[in-house]
Write a protein that holds these residues in place. Structure first.
Motif, PDB file in Angstrom:
ATOM      1  N   UNK A  47       0.963  -1.240  -0.201  1.00 50.89           N
ATOM      2  CA  UNK A  47       0.040   0.088  -0.089  1.00 50.89           C
ATOM      3  C   UNK A  47       0.963   1.178   0.067  1.00 50.89           C
ATOM      4  N   UNK A  48       0.689   2.121  -1.087  1.00 50.83           N
ATOM      5  CA  UNK A  48       1.333   3.304  -0.733  1.00 50.83           C
ATOM      6  C   UNK A  48       0.677   4.456  -0.085  1.00 50.83           C
ATOM      7  N   UNK A  49       1.234   4.795   1.012  1.00 53.17           N
ATOM      8  CA  UNK A  49       0.690   5.835   2.010  1.00 53.17           C
ATOM      9  C   UNK A  49       0.812   7.034   1.152  1.00 53.17           C
ATOM     10  N   UNK A  50      -0.309   7.914   1.105  1.00 52.30           N
ATOM     11  CA  UNK A  50      -0.554   9.176   0.590  1.00 52.30           C
ATOM     12  C   UNK A  50      -1.255  10.040   1.516  1.00 52.30           C
ATOM     13  N   UNK A  51      -2.122  10.718   1.232  1.00 51.28           N
ATOM     14  CA  UNK A  51      -2.833  11.613   2.190  1.00 51.28           C
ATOM     15  C   UNK A  51      -4.371  11.429   2.493  1.00 51.28           C
ATOM     16  N   UNK A  52      -4.826  10.140   1.897  1.00 49.89           N
ATOM     17  CA  UNK A  52      -6.275  10.048   2.212  1.00 49.89           C
ATOM     18  C   UNK A  52      -6.903   9.341   3.427  1.00 49.89           C
ATOM     19  N   UNK A  53      -6.022   8.905   4.073  1.00 55.67           N
ATOM     20  CA  UNK A  53      -6.244   8.286   5.447  1.00 55.67           C
ATOM     21  C   UNK A  53      -5.581   8.722   6.655  1.00 55.67           C
ATOM     22  N   UNK A  54      -6.451   8.685   7.706  1.00 54.75           N
ATOM     23  CA  UNK A  54      -5.994   9.280   9.004  1.00 54.75           C
ATOM     24  C   UNK A  54      -6.623   8.656  10.065  1.00 54.75           C
ATOM     25  N   UNK A  55      -6.017   8.801  11.371  1.00 51.46           N
ATOM     26  CA  UNK A  55      -6.539   8.181  12.754  1.00 51.46           C
ATOM     27  C   UNK A  55      -8.111   8.570  12.602  1.00 51.46           C
ATOM     28  N   UNK A  56      -8.811   7.682  13.109  1.00 46.71           N
ATOM     29  CA  UNK A  56     -10.230   7.719  13.141  1.00 46.71           C
ATOM     30  C   UNK A  56     -10.738   9.011  14.191  1.00 46.71           C
ATOM     31  N   UNK A  57     -11.418  10.116  13.592  1.00 47.76           N
ATOM     32  CA  UNK A  57     -11.804  11.348  14.543  1.00 47.76           C
ATOM     33  C   UNK A  57     -10.698  12.002  15.091  1.00 47.76           C
ATOM     34  N   UNK A  58      -9.270  11.901  14.653  1.00 46.83           N
ATOM     35  CA  UNK A  58      -8.203  12.518  15.349  1.00 46.83           C
ATOM     36  C   UNK A  58      -7.808  13.986  14.495  1.00 46.83           C
ATOM     37  N   UNK A  59      -8.486  14.047  13.084  1.00 41.00           N
ATOM     38  CA  UNK A  59      -8.176  15.202  12.486  1.00 41.00           C
ATOM     39  C   UNK A  59      -6.859  15.217  12.009  1.00 41.00           C
TER      40      UNK A  59
END
Length: 352
Positions: free
Chosen positions: A325-337
């Motif tokens: 999986x190439x980590x880019x910018x569309x995922x983040x910790x749930x509810x963390x902002x």
């Protein structure tokens, strides 16, 4: 300009010129060089049909690639381009046959009239009559994708099961507990498309392993369908915080639906999936995804087919790919902002 004129100018027989061109019988080096000089002077190019009759080869491979719907998606066009480019490197032309089933007239002409030396098949189903027919005819072929029983066949495949599972584990590691799965259109699932089935299987098993609340959706291959699908997701479960998709053609619509719903990516909602890298980079924010290596898969398929044509007795070979999986910018910790680091990769092997 024809073989007779070449023979006359080179002072040899027509059959000698034919043997020099086809290599079917030995010709002295001196004679061969004389013939080649005349050919070069005259700018002669042998007729493709005549050459095929002489040596039994057309120097053409068939690409059996039906559009999944009423048009080719961007990823499908990437595959077509990669096969054409790889074939050219081996001096092969490519004949495209938009054949979906064994009974298609295009498919039957391709085989019955021996228009090609071998074939590459795409949009593979778990039970695929085209593959069965080619095996029965002992016709040289390579699949991009794999049936439910791929043993003994030549193929290049993407491990959709492992990749979809890797996406789920990535989201679960970020704390997401309610995740949606956006699959290909329902008619493709019913038809047994292997990528849709294996992707759904990987998603479902990984979600069960992590104890997640999930829903699966079929979505048309276009942005409008993607937007409508996103509306259904949030209507069915407004607490959903992430999704995994196999449908790159719907990706723009999924993003648009999130924007209309006031969900910021990745602060409020994370998106990931199995998508070709260049398409993952066209959305904003860029998509964290298992990048489909279309150029590599097309090249490997052509290499396997050329190997099969050159060595008919070679045992079947295959390649099963599971890119990280190439980590880019569309995922983040749930509810963390906050988003994940936009650099690096996650190995799909973690999910297997």
């Amino acid at each position: 300009m024809n073989i007779g004129e070449i023979a006359k100018r080179a002072g040899v027989s027509r059959s000698t010129v034919s043997y020099a061109l086809s290599g079917k019988r030995p010709v002295s080096e001196e004679t061969r060089e004389k013939i080649q000089r005349v050919i070069k002077e005259l700018g002669y190019r042998p007729n493709a049909s005549a050459r095929a009759l002489a040596n039994g080869r057309t120097s053409t491979i068939g690409l059996v690639f039906p559009p999944a719907g009423d048009h080719y998606t961007g990823m499908q066009l990437d595959f077509i381009g990669s096969v054409v480019e790889a074939a050219a490197a081996y001096d092969y032309d490519v004949l495209l046959s938009p054949s979906g089933v064994d009974s298609d007239r295009s498919f039957q002409r391709l085989l019955g009239e021996r228009r090609v030396d071998g074939a590459i098949l795409m949009e593979i189903r778990l039970q695929d009559d085209r593959v069965d027919h080619l095996v029965a005819e002992n016709f040289p072929a390579v699949c991009i994708g794999r049936t439910s029983q791929p043993d003994g066949a030549w193929w290049v495949g993407l491990d959709h099961t492992a990749l979809a599972a890797a996406c789920v584990h990535h989201l679960a590691d970020l704390g997401h507990r309610r995740i949606a799965f956006v699959n290909r259109p329902e008619q493709l699932l019913r038809a047994g498309y292997e990528s849709a089935h294996r992707g759904l299987d990987g998603f479902t098993k990984a979600a069960a392993e992590r104890g997640l609340t999930v829903r699966a959706y079929n979505c048309g291959d276009d942005a409008t369908s993607g937007e409508a699908c996103l509306e259904r997701i949030l209507h069915d479960d407004p607490a959903t915080t992430a999704l995994v998709t196999l449908n790159e053609a719907a990706l723009g619509g999924l993003y648009r639906g999130l924007a209309h719903a006031g969900r910021h990516v990745p602060r409020d909602f994370s998106v990931t999936g199995v998508v070709a890298g260049r398409w993952a980079e066209t959305v904003t924010p860029q998509l964290t995804a298992a990048d489909v290596p279309a150029p590599q898969m097309g090249r490997l398929a052509v290499e396997l087919l050329v190997e099969r044509l050159d060595h008919p007795e070679a045992p079947p070979r295959h390649h099963l790919l599971a890119p990280p999986i190439s980590l880019r910018a569309s995922t983040g910790p749930a509810g963390s902002g906050s988003s994940t680091d936009a650099h690096g990769t996650l190995d799909a092997a973690r999910s297997t």
